[in-house]
Design a protein around this motif. Structure first.
Motif, mmCIF file in Angstrom:
data_model
loop_
_atom_site.group_PDB
_atom_site.id
_atom_site.type_symbol
_atom_site.label_atom_id
_atom_site.label_comp_id
_atom_site.label_asym_id
_atom_site.label_seq_id
_atom_site.Cartn_x
_atom_site.Cartn_y
_atom_site.Cartn_z
ATOM 1 N N GLN A 58 -0.812 -3.194 -7.650
ATOM 2 C CA GLN A 58 -0.968 -3.435 -6.210
ATOM 3 C C GLN A 58 -2.416 -3.645 -5.778
ATOM 4 O O GLN A 58 -2.675 -3.884 -4.601
ATOM 5 C CB GLN A 58 -0.393 -2.235 -5.430
ATOM 6 C CG GLN A 58 1.091 -1.999 -5.681
ATOM 7 C CD GLN A 58 1.640 -0.847 -4.873
ATOM 8 O OE1 GLN A 58 1.668 -0.893 -3.641
ATOM 9 N NE2 GLN A 58 2.075 0.207 -5.536
ATOM 10 N N VAL A 59 -3.345 -3.550 -6.746
ATOM 11 C CA VAL A 59 -4.760 -3.680 -6.404
ATOM 12 C C VAL A 59 -5.069 -5.031 -5.766
ATOM 13 O O VAL A 59 -5.797 -5.126 -4.765
ATOM 14 C CB VAL A 59 -5.650 -3.464 -7.657
ATOM 15 C CG1 VAL A 59 -7.098 -3.863 -7.361
ATOM 16 C CG2 VAL A 59 -5.592 -2.011 -8.100
ATOM 17 N N GLY A 60 -4.499 -6.097 -6.340
ATOM 18 C CA GLY A 60 -4.722 -7.437 -5.792
ATOM 19 C C GLY A 60 -4.200 -7.559 -4.375
ATOM 20 O O GLY A 60 -4.839 -8.167 -3.510
ATOM 21 N N GLU A 61 -3.047 -6.949 -4.128
ATOM 22 C CA GLU A 61 -2.447 -6.983 -2.789
ATOM 23 C C GLU A 61 -3.301 -6.197 -1.789
ATOM 24 O O GLU A 61 -3.514 -6.634 -0.657
ATOM 25 C CB GLU A 61 -1.033 -6.399 -2.849
ATOM 26 C CG GLU A 61 -0.199 -6.676 -1.614
ATOM 27 C CD GLU A 61 1.248 -6.214 -1.781
ATOM 28 O OE1 GLU A 61 2.070 -6.554 -0.921
ATOM 29 O OE2 GLU A 61 1.528 -5.511 -2.769
ATOM 30 N N ILE A 62 -3.802 -5.039 -2.238
ATOM 31 C CA ILE A 62 -4.672 -4.226 -1.379
ATOM 32 C C ILE A 62 -5.929 -5.008 -1.021
ATOM 33 O O ILE A 62 -6.360 -5.031 0.137
ATOM 34 C CB ILE A 62 -5.056 -2.903 -2.086
ATOM 35 C CG1 ILE A 62 -3.833 -2.004 -2.234
ATOM 36 C CG2 ILE A 62 -6.144 -2.169 -1.300
ATOM 37 C CD1 ILE A 62 -4.073 -0.774 -3.078
ATOM 38 N N ALA A 63 -6.522 -5.666 -2.027
ATOM 39 C CA ALA A 63 -7.745 -6.461 -1.802
ATOM 40 C C ALA A 63 -7.485 -7.577 -0.793
ATOM 41 O O ALA A 63 -8.327 -7.861 0.072
ATOM 42 C CB ALA A 63 -8.249 -7.039 -3.118
ATOM 43 N N LEU A 64 -6.306 -8.213 -0.901
ATOM 44 C CA LEU A 64 -5.942 -9.278 0.035
ATOM 45 C C LEU A 64 -5.813 -8.731 1.454
ATOM 46 O O LEU A 64 -6.348 -9.303 2.411
ATOM 47 C CB LEU A 64 -4.625 -9.915 -0.393
ATOM 48 C CG LEU A 64 -4.062 -11.009 0.538
ATOM 49 C CD1 LEU A 64 -4.998 -12.214 0.579
ATOM 50 C CD2 LEU A 64 -2.658 -11.431 0.088
ATOM 51 N N TYR A 65 -5.110 -7.606 1.594
ATOM 52 C CA TYR A 65 -4.944 -6.975 2.910
ATOM 53 C C TYR A 65 -6.302 -6.621 3.520
ATOM 54 O O TYR A 65 -6.558 -6.891 4.692
ATOM 55 C CB TYR A 65 -4.104 -5.700 2.788
ATOM 56 C CG TYR A 65 -2.627 -5.925 2.583
ATOM 57 C CD1 TYR A 65 -1.946 -6.940 3.233
ATOM 58 C CD2 TYR A 65 -1.894 -5.083 1.732
ATOM 59 C CE1 TYR A 65 -0.588 -7.131 3.046
ATOM 60 C CE2 TYR A 65 -0.531 -5.271 1.541
ATOM 61 C CZ TYR A 65 0.120 -6.293 2.201
ATOM 62 O OH TYR A 65 1.468 -6.487 2.011
#
Length: 303
Positions: A58-65
């Motif tokens: 989920q790191v990529g998703e967190i970075a996007l958010y």
């Protein structure tokens, strides 16, 4: 009922802090304790983040958010105050006597990020039986608000002085509404983010330690970390760009730091705009410090 309880838990320590008779020693102790408490809170957030299953995916998703939320909240707040400066110009005079120099330093912000990382490492290796008690973050939240209340009271600022600064009040209203629009746009961009959640995430208004706690409690460690890094990015951005905007857009420059305009970014504001701009920054920052916790609790309670 739960939302009412949470709101009381947030506001009661603030009122208690204001009610305690102030003296220089108590104020100094509160300020010093607040610095250490923030480090502890950030470490605890890191520990909670380490407990999230499948975090790596989920790191990529967190970075996007975080990227989109920070662009929207910083951008809308900046746009609103720049427009205000255009329609209602206000020029900060340079001080006749050069004030003490304050270098722009991001060391403090980096230290805060490091605290989260250290907490994460500890949480990753710490046995479940040694994890902090369930209500630890709530206790920390109340203590944080209490110390802020004591600090605000001890600063010698009265609510009357704050509210009589008309431009400070107008700035805080424009800034808050503009940033909430950014949170609403963020919600419209992601199907898994409700409008109340988007506005709750935006309501930190730069107060990273508080927003991280409230959002973690409301939506879990993932969204707590999104709120944390969103507000930390605001701090980074403010430290670098306050001097850039101060000459033509003083209101926008003061508002860049949000809640930190009252403390962390105040030296940069004073250095860039002179002594005349300090009362404006204090009025604005004071109001934002009161408004942010109320909005976060209110929107997170709605859904």
């Amino acid at each position: 009922m739960q939302s009412l309880v949470t709101l009381v838990l947030v506001l009661m320590p603030l009122f208690i802090g204001f009610a305690i008779p102030s003296n220089p020693t108590l104020t100094k102790i509160a300020d010093n304790s607040l610095s250490y408490l923030v480090f502890i809170i950030l470490g605890l957030i890191g520990i909670e983040l380490a407990q999230v299953e499948g975090l790596g995916s989920q790191v990529g998703e967190i970075a996007l958010y975080v990227t989109i939320l920070s662009i929207l909240t910083i951008g809308t707040g900046l746009f609103g105050l720049m427009l205000f400066d255009r329609l209602r110009p206000w020029h900060a005079k340079k001080p006749s006597v050069k004030s003490k120099e304050h270098r722009v330093s991001i060391r403090g912000s980096l230290t805060q990020v490091i605290c989260v990382v250290i907490g994460f490492v500890i949480g990753y290796f710490l046995p479940a039986s040694y994890m902090p008690p369930e209500n630890t973050m709530t206790v920390m939240l109340m203590l944080l608000i209490l110390l802020v209340g004591i600090g605000l009271k001890g600063s010698g600022i009265t609510l009357k002085e704050v509210l009589l600064n008309k431009r400070g009040v107008e700035m805080s209203i424009i800034f808050t509404l503009s940033v909430l629009v950014g949170g609403l746009i963020f919600a419209l961009m992601f199907s898994d983010v409700s409008w109340t959640k988007g506005m709750a995430l935006a309501s930190g208004l730069g107060w990273y330690s508080l927003s991280a706690i409230v959002m973690t409690d409301a939506y879990g460690a993932i969204w707590g970390s999104v709120a944390l890094f969103n507000d930390l990015i605001r701090e980074f951005f403010a430290l670098i760009f306050i001097p850039v905007f101060m000459r033509k857009y003083p209101s926008a420059a003061v508002g860049l730091g949000g809640a930190t305009s009252l403390d962390f970014t105040l030296p940069i504001i004073q250095q860039s705009g002179g002594l005349k701009v300090v009362p404006l920054a204090i009025s604005f920052g004071f109001i934002i410090n009161i408004v942010a916790p109320v909005l976060m609790v209110m929107f997170s309670a709605l859904g």
